[in-house]
Design a protein around this motif. Structure first.
Motif, PDB file in Angstrom:
ATOM      1  N   ASP A 112     -13.587 -10.694  -3.104  1.00  0.00           N
ATOM      2  CA  ASP A 112     -12.313  -9.568  -4.108  1.00  0.00           C
ATOM      3  C   ASP A 112     -12.884  -8.702  -3.509  1.00  0.00           C
ATOM      4  OD1 ASP A 112     -12.160 -12.062  -6.295  1.00  0.00           O
ATOM      5  OD2 ASP A 112     -13.355 -11.176  -7.186  1.00  0.00           O
ATOM      6  N   ASP A 113     -13.907  -8.028  -3.363  1.00  0.00           N
ATOM      7  CA  ASP A 113     -14.088  -6.748  -2.406  1.00  0.00           C
ATOM      8  C   ASP A 113     -13.562  -6.776  -1.136  1.00  0.00           C
ATOM      9  OD1 ASP A 113     -15.730  -5.690  -4.330  1.00  0.00           O
ATOM     10  OD2 ASP A 113     -17.920  -6.637  -3.830  1.00  0.00           O
ATOM     11  N   GLU A 114     -13.720  -7.287  -0.409  1.00  0.00           N
ATOM     12  CA  GLU A 114     -12.971  -7.783   0.971  1.00  0.00           C
ATOM     13  C   GLU A 114     -11.956  -7.546   1.345  1.00  0.00           C
ATOM     14  OE1 GLU A 114     -16.629 -10.597   4.183  1.00  0.00           O
ATOM     15  OE2 GLU A 114     -14.795 -11.374   1.947  1.00  0.00           O
ATOM     16  N   LEU A 115     -11.193  -8.217  -0.256  1.00  0.00           N
ATOM     17  CA  LEU A 115      -9.746  -8.465  -0.234  1.00  0.00           C
ATOM     18  C   LEU A 115      -9.167  -6.454  -0.557  1.00  0.00           C
ATOM     19  CD1 LEU A 115      -7.757 -10.260   0.068  1.00  0.00           C
ATOM     20  CD2 LEU A 115      -8.417 -11.017  -2.855  1.00  0.00           C
ATOM     21  N   ALA A 116      -9.364  -6.306  -1.938  1.00  0.00           N
ATOM     22  CA  ALA A 116      -9.093  -4.638  -2.018  1.00  0.00           C
ATOM     23  C   ALA A 116      -9.635  -3.749  -0.496  1.00  0.00           C
ATOM     24  CB  ALA A 116      -9.984  -4.972  -3.210  1.00  0.00           C
ATOM     25  N   ALA A 117     -10.234  -4.165  -0.359  1.00  0.00           N
ATOM     26  CA  ALA A 117     -10.574  -3.002   1.318  1.00  0.00           C
ATOM     27  C   ALA A 117      -9.097  -3.666   1.939  1.00  0.00           C
ATOM     28  CB  ALA A 117     -11.534  -3.220   2.097  1.00  0.00           C
ATOM     29  N   LEU A 118      -9.065  -4.755   2.600  1.00  0.00           N
ATOM     30  CA  LEU A 118      -8.208  -4.974   3.402  1.00  0.00           C
ATOM     31  C   LEU A 118      -6.308  -3.998   2.652  1.00  0.00           C
ATOM     32  CD1 LEU A 118      -8.939  -8.128   4.550  1.00  0.00           C
ATOM     33  CD2 LEU A 118      -8.301  -6.730   5.755  1.00  0.00           C
ATOM     34  N   ILE A 119      -6.379  -4.129   1.261  1.00  0.00           N
ATOM     35  CA  ILE A 119      -5.627  -4.075   0.711  1.00  0.00           C
ATOM     36  C   ILE A 119      -5.274  -2.091   0.616  1.00  0.00           C
ATOM     37  CG2 ILE A 119      -4.192  -3.596  -1.981  1.00  0.00           C
ATOM     38  CD1 ILE A 119      -5.407  -6.543  -2.456  1.00  0.00           C
ATOM     39  N   GLU A 120      -6.387  -1.719   0.066  1.00  0.00           N
ATOM     40  CA  GLU A 120      -6.202  -0.310   0.085  1.00  0.00           C
ATOM     41  C   GLU A 120      -5.852   0.744   1.897  1.00  0.00           C
ATOM     42  OE1 GLU A 120      -6.453   2.344  -1.383  1.00  0.00           O
ATOM     43  OE2 GLU A 120      -6.862   0.210  -3.746  1.00  0.00           O
ATOM     44  N   LYS A 121      -6.424  -0.518   3.207  1.00  0.00           N
ATOM     45  CA  LYS A 121      -6.411  -0.347   4.275  1.00  0.00           C
ATOM     46  C   LYS A 121      -4.773  -0.267   4.528  1.00  0.00           C
ATOM     47  CE  LYS A 121      -7.392  -0.856   9.153  1.00  0.00           C
ATOM     48  NZ  LYS A 121      -6.068  -0.544   9.426  1.00  0.00           N
ATOM     49  N   ALA A 122      -3.881  -1.258   4.109  1.00  0.00           N
ATOM     50  CA  ALA A 122      -2.466  -2.076   4.268  1.00  0.00           C
ATOM     51  C   ALA A 122      -1.983  -0.544   3.658  1.00  0.00           C
ATOM     52  CB  ALA A 122      -2.025  -2.944   3.728  1.00  0.00           C
ATOM     53  N   MET A 123      -1.728  -0.445   2.486  1.00  0.00           N
ATOM     54  CA  MET A 123      -0.984   0.614   2.045  1.00  0.00           C
ATOM     55  C   MET A 123      -1.282   1.951   2.838  1.00  0.00           C
ATOM     56  SD  MET A 123      -2.108  -0.808  -2.047  1.00  0.00           S
ATOM     57  CE  MET A 123      -0.939   1.137  -2.660  1.00  0.00           C
ATOM     58  N   ALA A 124      -2.662   2.301   2.875  1.00  0.00           N
ATOM     59  CA  ALA A 124      -2.541   3.547   3.771  1.00  0.00           C
ATOM     60  C   ALA A 124      -1.721   3.370   5.676  1.00  0.00           C
ATOM     61  CB  ALA A 124      -4.388   3.717   3.607  1.00  0.00           C
ATOM     62  N   ASP A 125      -2.056   2.056   5.747  1.00  0.00           N
ATOM     63  CA  ASP A 125      -1.064   2.097   6.890  1.00  0.00           C
ATOM     64  C   ASP A 125       0.021   2.234   6.743  1.00  0.00           C
ATOM     65  OD1 ASP A 125      -3.977   1.996   8.372  1.00  0.00           O
ATOM     66  OD2 ASP A 125      -3.700  -0.226   8.990  1.00  0.00           O
ATOM     67  N   SER A 126       0.403   2.053   6.178  1.00  0.00           N
ATOM     68  CA  SER A 126       2.160   1.624   5.959  1.00  0.00           C
ATOM     69  C   SER A 126       2.707   3.093   5.112  1.00  0.00           C
ATOM     70  CB  SER A 126       2.167   0.468   5.134  1.00  0.00           C
ATOM     71  OG  SER A 126       2.290   0.528   3.560  1.00  0.00           O
ATOM     72  N   GLY A 127       1.564   3.118   4.347  1.00  0.00           N
ATOM     73  CA  GLY A 127       2.609   4.916   3.549  1.00  0.00           C
ATOM     74  C   GLY A 127       2.806   4.159   2.210  1.00  0.00           C
ATOM     75  N   ALA A 128       2.705   2.967   1.677  1.00  0.00           N
ATOM     76  CA  ALA A 128       2.863   2.727   0.505  1.00  0.00           C
ATOM     77  C   ALA A 128       2.576   3.171  -0.450  1.00  0.00           C
ATOM     78  CB  ALA A 128       2.796   0.929   0.327  1.00  0.00           C
ATOM     79  N   SER A 129       3.621   3.622  -1.365  1.00  0.00           N
ATOM     80  CA  SER A 129       4.065   4.050  -2.979  1.00  0.00           C
ATOM     81  C   SER A 129       4.640   3.446  -4.034  1.00  0.00           C
ATOM     82  CB  SER A 129       4.096   5.824  -2.783  1.00  0.00           C
ATOM     83  OG  SER A 129       5.374   6.022  -2.272  1.00  0.00           O
ATOM     84  N   SER A 130       5.189   2.767  -3.793  1.00  0.00           N
ATOM     85  CA  SER A 130       6.300   2.020  -4.610  1.00  0.00           C
ATOM     86  C   SER A 130       6.137   0.740  -4.332  1.00  0.00           C
ATOM     87  CB  SER A 130       7.395   2.745  -5.165  1.00  0.00           C
ATOM     88  OG  SER A 130       8.222   2.679  -4.059  1.00  0.00           O
ATOM     89  N   MET A 131       6.895  -0.152  -5.682  1.00  0.00           N
ATOM     90  CA  MET A 131       6.663  -1.777  -5.107  1.00  0.00           C
ATOM     91  C   MET A 131       8.288  -1.635  -4.432  1.00  0.00           C
ATOM     92  SD  MET A 131       5.514  -3.212  -7.607  1.00  0.00           S
ATOM     93  CE  MET A 131       6.030  -4.979  -7.260  1.00  0.00           C
ATOM     94  N   GLN A 132       8.936  -1.373  -3.627  1.00  0.00           N
ATOM     95  CA  GLN A 132      10.168  -1.360  -2.807  1.00  0.00           C
ATOM     96  C   GLN A 132       9.114  -1.420  -1.343  1.00  0.00           C
ATOM     97  OE1 GLN A 132      12.448   2.497  -3.405  1.00  0.00           O
ATOM     98  NE2 GLN A 132      13.902   1.798  -4.430  1.00  0.00           N
ATOM     99  N   ASP A 133       7.829  -0.517  -1.776  1.00  0.00           N
ATOM    100  CA  ASP A 133       6.668  -0.744  -0.159  1.00  0.00           C
ATOM    101  C   ASP A 133       6.038  -1.678  -0.604  1.00  0.00           C
ATOM    102  OD1 ASP A 133       8.346   1.499   0.574  1.00  0.00           O
ATOM    103  OD2 ASP A 133       6.224   2.721  -0.638  1.00  0.00           O
TER     104      ASP A 133
END
Length: 147
Positions: free
Chosen positions: A96-117
């Motif tokens: 779960d920790d590894e998955l959470a870290a990957l999600i955070e990194k992907a959100m930062a890399d893509s600049g995701a801020s809303s459900m549209q992203d």
């Protein structure tokens, strides 16, 4: 050793050990891989073979729930045994920790801020987690973070 080579070696070992249940599950996996190779007229990469095995595991889990709903525990047990064998050839699941870290990194890399992203985030994560995490659960985690 590639996934396909490991499957073939384990197939030989199961034949020698006369383990029919294990041999049957391995043969099903090799047949599914061979079918895709013939259809696509190419040799599958390790990632593609893992995708095939992941799909087979998901199908069997769906079958287990349907068999249990129909009170056919005998058939559910056969499917569950196949899942155990198939999972041996999949990469280690992410924590779960590894998955959470990957999600955070992907959100930062893509600049995701809303459900549209969400599509952007899933596009970045899918190659990294293929066969190592349930994509439905991953989608739920991303929705929770974006929503």
């Amino acid at each position: 050793m590639s996934v396909i080579e490991r499957l073939k070696e384990e197939q030989k070992a199961a034949m020698r050990a006369k383990n029919k249940a294990r041999l049957g599950a391995i043969r099903l996996a090799l047949a599914a891989i061979k079918q895709l190779e013939v259809d696509g007229q190419k040799t599958l990469s390790d990632d593609e073979a893992v995708a095939v095995l992941t799909k087979m595991v998901k199908q069997r889990r769906d079958s287990i729930s349907q068999y249990e709903a129909a009170n056919r525990q005998d058939l559910a047990d056969v499917e569950a045994a196949e899942v155990v064998v198939l999972q041996e050839f999949l990469p280690q699941p992410l924590t779960d920790d590894e998955l959470a870290a990957l999600i955070e990194k992907a959100m930062a890399d893509s600049g995701a801020s809303s459900m549209q992203d969400m599509g952007k985030v899933m596009g970045l994560l899918k190659p990294q987690v293929q066969g190592r995490a349930d994509m439905g659960a991953l989608s739920g985690l991303i929705k929770a973070r974006l929503g």
